[in-house]
Design a protein around this motif. Structure first.
Motif, PDB file in Angstrom:
ATOM      1  N   LEU A  38       0.809  -1.214   0.000  1.00 56.91           N
ATOM      2  CA  LEU A  38       0.000   0.000   0.000  1.00 56.91           C
ATOM      3  C   LEU A  38       0.846   1.270   0.000  1.00 56.91           C
ATOM      4  CD1 LEU A  38      -2.754  -1.001   2.603  1.00 56.91           C
ATOM      5  CD2 LEU A  38      -3.041  -0.785   0.119  1.00 56.91           C
ATOM      6  N   ALA A  50      -5.101   3.896   7.058  1.00 61.33           N
ATOM      7  CA  ALA A  50      -5.966   2.930   6.369  1.00 61.33           C
ATOM      8  C   ALA A  50      -5.920   1.557   7.027  1.00 61.33           C
ATOM      9  CB  ALA A  50      -5.554   2.823   4.903  1.00 61.33           C
ATOM     10  N   LYS A  73     -11.204  -1.829  -0.793  1.00 66.94           N
ATOM     11  CA  LYS A  73     -11.208  -0.459  -1.304  1.00 66.94           C
ATOM     12  C   LYS A  73     -11.871   0.510  -0.329  1.00 66.94           C
ATOM     13  CE  LYS A  73     -11.304  -1.795  -6.189  1.00 66.94           C
ATOM     14  NZ  LYS A  73     -12.094  -1.794  -7.444  1.00 66.94           N
ATOM     15  N   ILE A  76      -9.116   1.563   1.968  1.00 65.24           N
ATOM     16  CA  ILE A  76      -7.871   2.152   1.439  1.00 65.24           C
ATOM     17  C   ILE A  76      -8.112   3.232   0.390  1.00 65.24           C
ATOM     18  CG2 ILE A  76      -6.682  -0.035   1.882  1.00 65.24           C
ATOM     19  CD1 ILE A  76      -6.581  -0.440  -1.201  1.00 65.24           C
ATOM     20  N   LYS A  77      -9.353   3.691   0.236  1.00 62.73           N
ATOM     21  CA  LYS A  77      -9.657   4.624  -0.845  1.00 62.73           C
ATOM     22  C   LYS A  77      -8.976   5.984  -0.697  1.00 62.73           C
ATOM     23  CE  LYS A  77     -14.091   5.759   1.356  1.00 62.73           C
ATOM     24  NZ  LYS A  77     -15.561   5.695   1.184  1.00 62.73           N
ATOM     25  N   ILE A  79      -5.858   6.242  -0.233  1.00 65.14           N
ATOM     26  CA  ILE A  79      -4.484   6.013  -0.686  1.00 65.14           C
ATOM     27  C   ILE A  79      -4.435   6.024  -2.211  1.00 65.14           C
ATOM     28  CG2 ILE A  79      -2.569   4.353  -0.714  1.00 65.14           C
ATOM     29  CD1 ILE A  79      -3.490   3.352   1.977  1.00 65.14           C
ATOM     30  N   PHE A  82      -5.522   3.127  -5.266  1.00 60.70           N
ATOM     31  CA  PHE A  82      -6.184   2.142  -4.406  1.00 60.70           C
ATOM     32  C   PHE A  82      -6.883   1.036  -5.193  1.00 60.70           C
ATOM     33  CE2 PHE A  82      -9.571   5.218  -5.073  1.00 60.70           C
ATOM     34  CZ  PHE A  82     -10.724   4.442  -5.167  1.00 60.70           C
ATOM     35  N   LYS A  85      -4.191  -1.459  -6.254  1.00 62.79           N
ATOM     36  CA  LYS A  85      -3.625  -2.054  -5.036  1.00 62.79           C
ATOM     37  C   LYS A  85      -4.587  -3.082  -4.439  1.00 62.79           C
ATOM     38  CE  LYS A  85      -0.601   1.818  -3.879  1.00 62.79           C
ATOM     39  NZ  LYS A  85      -0.324   2.951  -2.963  1.00 62.79           N
TER      40      LYS A  85
END
Length: 211
Positions: A38, A50, A73, A76-77, A79, A82, A85
């Motif tokens: 990430l 996250a 997602k 981690i959205k 980042i 994303f 990833k």
């Protein structure tokens, strides 16, 4: 830069920080692997934010698969990149379960075969999770090594090879962490903080900044 000066630099960094480690937060080799995946083009702070919600619900490959791509997602959205990833995490978890009994392999080739894992990520995992004397070169380390003349090179691969050649064995496990922290907080990109640098007198940078 001569070897005596390099050893002096490493000795000072060790004295100031005897037990350095990554600033990514993790509780297992698997969580470290995901955090490093990430962290590409993202800050450790954003990754930690996250994973603070992701890891409690998906701290294993099977739990991550159960969460699914869309579920990942949602955590981690914030980042960058994303979407890709999340897809790489799903693919990686499947491989870990199908080929490695759900464990992160302590093997460079096996790590680099995972989606989204390159040499740098493999180096970080081997070093931080398993204690290998690998040196992962990121943008911070590349800058520090070239600016100070500690281990100059035209690209990250060249810098890594130079570091492996010039860093004595006693410093090699921790070298990555010292250099990345030095680049992150002191030898920063736009305006290095030479006036508060503990290796300023050993550094061979010709355009030092003291203001």
């Amino acid at each position: 830069m001569n070897q005596a000066k390099r050893i002096a630099i490493l000795s000072r960094l060790r004295e100031a920080n005897p037990h350095p480690t990554t600033e990514l937060r993790y509780g297992s080799p698997f969580e470290l692997l995901i955090a490093v995946l990430l962290s590409a083009q993202a800050t450790d702070v954003s990754v930690n934010k996250a994973t603070a919600t992701l890891f409690p619900v998906a701290g294993t490959p099977s739990a991550m698969l159960a969460l699914g791509s869309e579920g990942i997602k949602s955590h981690i959205k914030s980042i960058g990149l994303f979407n890709i990833k999340a897809e790489n995490i799903i693919k990686t978890c499947r491989i870990l379960l199908e080929q490695h009994q759900g464990r992160v392999p302590e093997d460079r080739a096996a790590l680099e075969a995972l989606p989204g894992v390159g040499r740098k990520t493999a180096n970080v995992v081997l070093n931080t999770a398993f204690g290998w004397p690998t040196i992962a070169v990121d943008t911070h380390i590349f800058r520090v090594c070239n600016r100070t003349e500690f281990a100059p090179g035209k690209d990250v691969a060249a810098v890594e090879q130079k570091l492996i050649k010039v860093v004595p064995a006693e410093f090699r496990v921790d070298c990555h962490h010292w250099l990345i922290l030095h680049g992150r907080y002191t030898c920063i990109a736009r305006k290095p903080r030479c006036g508060s640098c503990l290796i300023e007198d050993l550094c061979e940078f010709r355009e030092k900044v003291y203001a």
